[in-house]
Design a protein around this motif. Structure first.
Motif, short mmCIF file in Angstrom:
data_model
loop_
_atom_site.label_atom_id
_atom_site.label_comp_id
_atom_site.label_asym_id
_atom_site.label_seq_id
_atom_site.Cartn_x
_atom_site.Cartn_y
_atom_site.Cartn_z
N SER A 66 32.48 2.59 36.38
CA SER A 66 32.73 2.39 37.80
C SER A 66 33.66 3.46 38.36
CB SER A 66 33.32 1.00 38.04
OG SER A 66 33.73 0.84 39.37
N SER A 67 34.70 3.80 37.60
CA SER A 67 35.65 4.82 38.05
C SER A 67 34.97 6.17 38.19
CB SER A 67 36.82 4.92 37.06
OG SER A 67 37.52 3.70 37.00
N LEU A 68 34.07 6.49 37.25
CA LEU A 68 33.34 7.76 37.31
C LEU A 68 32.43 7.81 38.53
CD1 LEU A 68 32.46 10.45 36.07
CD2 LEU A 68 30.79 9.19 34.70
N VAL A 69 31.69 6.72 38.77
CA VAL A 69 30.79 6.67 39.93
C VAL A 69 31.59 6.76 41.23
CG1 VAL A 69 29.16 5.21 41.20
CG2 VAL A 69 28.99 5.38 38.72
N LYS A 70 32.70 6.04 41.27
CA LYS A 70 33.52 6.05 42.49
C LYS A 70 34.10 7.44 42.75
CE LYS A 70 36.70 3.06 44.96
NZ LYS A 70 37.47 1.79 44.90
N ASP A 71 34.52 8.13 41.68
CA ASP A 71 35.06 9.48 41.84
C ASP A 71 33.99 10.43 42.36
OD1 ASP A 71 37.12 11.57 41.44
OD2 ASP A 71 35.75 12.27 39.88
N LEU A 72 32.78 10.35 41.79
CA LEU A 72 31.68 11.19 42.27
C LEU A 72 31.34 10.88 43.72
CD1 LEU A 72 29.26 11.26 39.19
CD2 LEU A 72 30.48 13.21 40.18
#
Length: 530
Positions: A467-473
């Motif tokens: 989730s953190s990776l998707v949100k950062d992207l």
């Protein structure tokens, strides 16, 4: 729908002793004259597109005609010889009929009107629209403002955002306008422009009576397994353009049940700069030069023919028009729709579906179940939208007869209530396009389960690290798109470019996901939670 070639037979005179009977919709009220018509039978009913503000949905229901409609219908006979009109309603009913149909402002959504008010700097929408001759329902205004906020076209103070400014300058509805802007940024304009042209005009397929299955087979062939009505049209336009260069366009249209006239009109838009007076009550008149595009859906067949004949004088390819607008806005480096630099990713159907998602969001339906009746073999698809509850796929959609879906989410453009709430055109989409181009990305835990959510209705089980990776992207993508909208320019796709690297990473994720089987079989909820 009766093919155009068959429709023209209404002008043929029948042999002696044979009576000709013409069944016509309300398009015959004003657009055609058949010189041997002597009798008109007026049923007194009309199907007109309206907007149901209570349920926030466009409707197409049968209702009583207005007196103006009745007079026009009566005028179909007696134009070149004496005639008689029979109205199939009582004198008492006639006394209850309205004088005229409702003005379009009272039966339509108002997003485009609001954007024009904003670009003309006429202040807040509600006080201005309450002073027009036929003020719209304030609830319709509220619904339209909500959509413009969701599209990021207006800020919290009802001012145009940079994206809203560009959308207001495009002769398209805001969702289709956003779609072509995103197509330019992601370098896939050719298929996206084809989709946008069809959404602006109409579906080019004709469905002769008794040949519904043959038409559906042609659509499935054109879909290339995409489960997308929009990509069917993009593929049809691409193959038709290719056939036209070899002089075989009519044969192609015949083989694939396409209207040659509609395909030509998809390629044509008559556009010119015109000074349009806008009466601002109390403050005089504002003159604004804005491109005007004919709404070809409201143009008679005779007028359409004149537009086609006059294409050399003032008409332009509709896709070329889109390219010219975006070129003038600095989103494209050249006006050629086929330019390689503007079509780096046009063959990536996964990305094209994601760009369609970027434009059509929040128009999302969720598939609840897919079942096949054993005794008939008919596929029953249960689906719903967050705002309407249960809805149905229209029979003309290729997804209406599909028996399996790899994702539970369908995008749609036209939702219309008649005998039921029908989605007329749909595209299956995976979760990542919704997360990258939807309303936002939120992570939370519920009863020990981790979720990532687009909104209150669309969420997925997801680990916190993912989730953190998707949100950062998503945050990086939003920042890049905001910069490009504020400072228009062509995306640098070189290997050393940071913006190119970011977009390539997102494209690779979307493409990889589209190749995976998200639902192994009917009823498998491992990847989705609603």
């Amino acid at each position: 729908m009766m093919p155009t070639t068959t429709q023209k037979s209404v002008f043929d005179r029948p042999p002696h002793g044979v009576r000709k009977i013409v069944l016509a919709t309300n398009i015959a009220e004003t657009s055609i004259t058949i010189d041997d018509v002597v009798y008109v039978v007026d049923c007194g009913k009309i199907k007109m597109k309206n907007f149901d503000v209570e349920n926030n949905i466009a409707t197409l229901k049968s209702e009583w005609v207005s007196l103006a409609n009745a007079r026009q219908r009566k005028g179909r006979a007696g134009r070149v010889q004496p005639g008689v009109c029979y109205h199939l309603y009582t004198r008492a009913r006639e006394m209850t009929l309205e004088n005229y149909p409702l003005p379009e402002m009272l039966r339509s959504r108002l997003e485009e009107v609001i954007l024009q008010l904003k670009i003309l700097q006429l202040g807040q929408a509600e006080p201005f629209l309450q002073r027009v001759m036929d003020p719209p329902d304030p609830r319709v205004l509220e619904i339209s403002l909500k959509l413009l906020h969701t599209l990021n076209a207006l800020d919290s103070d009802e001012n145009l955002t940079p994206l809203g400014y560009h959308l207001a300058n495009l002769p398209l509805d805001p969702q289709t306008g956003k779609m072509i802007l995103m197509g330019a940024m992601f370098s896939c304009i050719d298929p996206i422009f084809s989709v946008a042209a069809s959404l602006t005009f109409k579906d080019p397929f004709v469905i002769p009576l008794g040949k519904e299955d043959q038409v559906n087979k042609c659509k499935i062939e054109l879909s290339n397994g995409s489960k997308s009505d929009h990509l069917v049209i993009a593929e049809a336009v691409k193959l038709w353009e290719r056939a036209k260069t070899h002089g075989h366009s009519r044969d192609f249209c015949w083989d694939y049940f396409l209207s040659q006239n509609t395909m030509n009109l998809l390629k044509l838009v008559c556009c010119f700069a015109q000074r349009t007076p806008v009466n601002y009550i109390g403050d005089g008149t504002i003159l604004v030069a804005k491109p005007i595009v004919y709404n070809l859906q409201r143009v008679s067949s005779q007028a359409q023919a004149k537009l086609l004949v006059g294409a050399g004088a003032g008409g332009r390819d509709m896709k070329d028009q889109f390219a010219r607008y975006l070129y003038e806005m600095n989103f494209l480096s050249e006006q050629d729709v086929k330019a390689p630099t503007a079509n780096v990713n046009s063959n990536n159907l996964s990305l094209v579906k994601a760009i369609i998602c970027a434009g059509l969001y929040p128009n999302i339906a969720i598939i609840k179940s897919v079942k096949r009746r054993n005794h008939t073999g008919k596929v029953i698809i249960r689906l719903s939208t967050p705002e309407d509850g249960r809805v149905e796929l229209h029979p003309k959609s290729i997804n209406e007869k599909m028996s399996d879906f790899e994702s539970r989410f369908l995008l749609y453009h036209l939702k219309l209530k008649s005998t039921a709430i029908f989605l007329h055109d749909t595209t299956m989409v995976y979760p990542l396009p919704l997360l990258f181009f939807g309303e936002g990305v939120d992570y939370y835990e519920e009863n020990g389960t981790e979720f990532i959510a687009v909104n209150n209705s669309i969420r997925f089980r997801c680990r916190k690290s993912t989730s953190s990776l998707v949100k950062d992207l998503r945050n990086r993508l939003d920042g890049l798109l905001e910069h490009k909208v504020t400072h228009p320019g062509v995306i640098d796709w070189s290997r050393t470019s940071e913006e190119g690297a970011l977009l390539r990473a997102i494209i690779e994720l979307i493409t990889y996901e589209d190749k995976q089987l998200m639902i192994a079989q009917e009823g498998d909820d491992d990847n989705f939670s609603n």
